[in-house]
Design a protein around this motif. Structure first.
Motif, PDB file in Angstrom:
ATOM      1  N   CYS A 102       0.825  -1.212   0.000  1.00 41.24           N
ATOM      2  CA  CYS A 102       0.000   0.000   0.000  1.00 41.24           C
ATOM      3  C   CYS A 102       0.854   1.255   0.000  1.00 41.24           C
ATOM      4  O   CYS A 102       0.562   2.225  -0.730  1.00 41.24           O
ATOM      5  N   GLN A 103       1.909   1.264   0.790  1.00 41.59           N
ATOM      6  CA  GLN A 103       2.782   2.432   0.824  1.00 41.59           C
ATOM      7  C   GLN A 103       3.463   2.663  -0.529  1.00 41.59           C
ATOM      8  O   GLN A 103       3.635   3.804  -0.958  1.00 41.59           O
ATOM      9  N   THR A 104       3.831   1.576  -1.199  1.00 40.02           N
ATOM     10  CA  THR A 104       4.431   1.712  -2.528  1.00 40.02           C
ATOM     11  C   THR A 104       3.427   2.275  -3.521  1.00 40.02           C
ATOM     12  O   THR A 104       3.748   3.164  -4.330  1.00 40.02           O
ATOM     13  N   ASP A 161      10.529  -6.308  -1.638  1.00 39.82           N
ATOM     14  CA  ASP A 161      10.510  -5.360  -2.761  1.00 39.82           C
ATOM     15  C   ASP A 161      10.317  -6.069  -4.095  1.00 39.82           C
ATOM     16  O   ASP A 161       9.654  -5.542  -5.003  1.00 39.82           O
ATOM     17  N   ILE A 176       0.806   4.147  -2.883  1.00 41.08           N
ATOM     18  CA  ILE A 176       0.565   5.556  -2.541  1.00 41.08           C
ATOM     19  C   ILE A 176       1.726   6.422  -3.010  1.00 41.08           C
ATOM     20  O   ILE A 176       1.522   7.508  -3.580  1.00 41.08           O
ATOM     21  N   SER A 177       2.956   5.956  -2.808  1.00 42.72           N
ATOM     22  CA  SER A 177       4.134   6.747  -3.200  1.00 42.72           C
ATOM     23  C   SER A 177       4.210   6.944  -4.708  1.00 42.72           C
ATOM     24  O   SER A 177       4.790   7.920  -5.192  1.00 42.72           O
ATOM     25  N   ARG A 178       3.605   6.028  -5.465  1.00 38.58           N
ATOM     26  CA  ARG A 178       3.611   6.123  -6.926  1.00 38.58           C
ATOM     27  C   ARG A 178       2.359   6.801  -7.476  1.00 38.58           C
ATOM     28  O   ARG A 178       2.176   6.888  -8.690  1.00 38.58           O
ATOM     29  N   GLY A 179       1.513   7.252  -6.575  1.00 46.58           N
ATOM     30  CA  GLY A 179       0.328   7.975  -6.992  1.00 46.58           C
ATOM     31  C   GLY A 179      -0.816   7.115  -7.476  1.00 46.58           C
ATOM     32  O   GLY A 179      -1.731   7.612  -8.137  1.00 46.58           O
TER      33      GLY A 179
END
Length: 314
Positions: free
Chosen positions: A18-20, A203, A22-25
């Motif tokens: 989820c954080q990935t 990752d 969100i970080s990628r929009g």
């Protein structure tokens, strides 16, 4: 892109995924049992009656991670029924509601345990006949089979991903205990262990799941995933010891002796995971999706150890 629903969003893989996103929009809704973040949806208990309708609103893709995971000390009177309730019944409830809501693609994160516990002379392939050895693996296999039958009639695109052991910053359970033992400086009896095991860095797994969201060749595939770097238990200890600044202390105890000792104390299954081989042929996944693990194993292990040491200091 419309929203992606990630179930199991508070788990080891789900929170990082989820954080990935969100970080990628990428718009994301994370399904959890109890809401704790603005983008979370509280699903409550997972079963055949779970209502996913609000979470599925305006979603184009589902990444289904939520599951009853492998339990070392099983307390349920009927373990298989307990696994089926979450891993099969709740999964199918989600799939049916997703299709009705117009979700285009459903990514089911299964487990290499569908293939079995030991790969033997040849690495596991997705085309191998399933051979689960415990209720967890059995439930994951049944979920795969029911999803495939449903996808064939519903038209919803299905992608199945079977990871082996996943490690990375925040990993717990046996992997954390191994790091604790290495840091303690105690000699470990794995110097003569010549097995080969496949694992996947957090990752690398996340990167593959993101590729599966959009790749035109992913639908219909059963994908095995790993770091494409198999290691023996002895080599893994050395690779973990290096970023700790320690020398791996390994004793060459015969594996036959360790297996006898493990059997005497009822730990044969645990010994198999440390002493046996479980290799995955990731080449078909790489060819189909033109995908390569973006993070090398040693670099991922370094990140894992750094996070482990930082938590000890804090």
């Amino acid at each position: 892109m419309k929203k992606i629903l990630v179930t199991g969003a508070s788990g080891f893989v789900g929170s990082a995924l989820c954080q990935t996103l969100i970080s990628r929009g990428w718009p994301v809704t994370g399904s959890v049992r109890v809401k704790s973040a603005p983008f979370h949806y509280a699903s409550g208990a997972l079963n055949a009656s779970t209502d996913w309708s609000a979470a599925l609103d305006d979603c184009t893709c589902v990444i289904h991670l939520a599951a009853r995971v492998h339990v070392m000390k099983e307390a349920a009177a009927d373990a298989l029924a307990a696994y089926r309730a979450v891993n099969v019944d709740a999964t199918m409830q989600l799939a049916r509601q997703a299709a009705a809501a117009g979700v285009r693609r459903f990514i089911f994160v299964s487990s290499i345990k569908v293939n079995g516990e030991a790969s033997g002379k040849h690495p596991f392939r997705a085309s191998d006949a399933p051979a689960p050895c415990d209720p967890y693996g059995q439930s994951k296999m049944e979920a795969e089979q029911q999803l495939q039958a449903f996808a064939a009639t519903s038209g919803m695109e299905l992608v199945i991903v079977r990871p082996p052991l996943v490690y990375g910053p925040g990993v717990r359970a046996n992997f954390q205990r191994l790091m604790e033992l290495i840091k303690s400086g105690w000699p470990l009896p794995f110097g003569a262990v010549g097995n080969q095991r496949s694992m996947v860095a957090l990752d690398n797994l996340i990167d593959l799941l993101l590729v599966c969201c959009t790749h035109p060749k992913a639908p219909g595939a059963v994908l095995l995933v790993s770091d494409d770097h198999d290691v023996s238990t002895a080599e893994l200890v050395r690779m973990l010891a290096a970023p700790m600044g320690r020398r791996a202390r390994l004793l060459a105890v015969p594996t036959s002796l360790m297996r006898v000792a493990a059997a005497a104390i009822g730990k044969s299954a645990q010994a198999d995971r440390v002493l046996g081989s479980l290799q995955i042929d990731v080449a078909p996944t790489k060819r189909l999706l033109d995908w390569h693990p973006p993070v090398a194993m040693q670099a991922a292990l370094n990140q894992t150890v750094t996070d482990f040491l930082n938590h000890i200091k804090s």
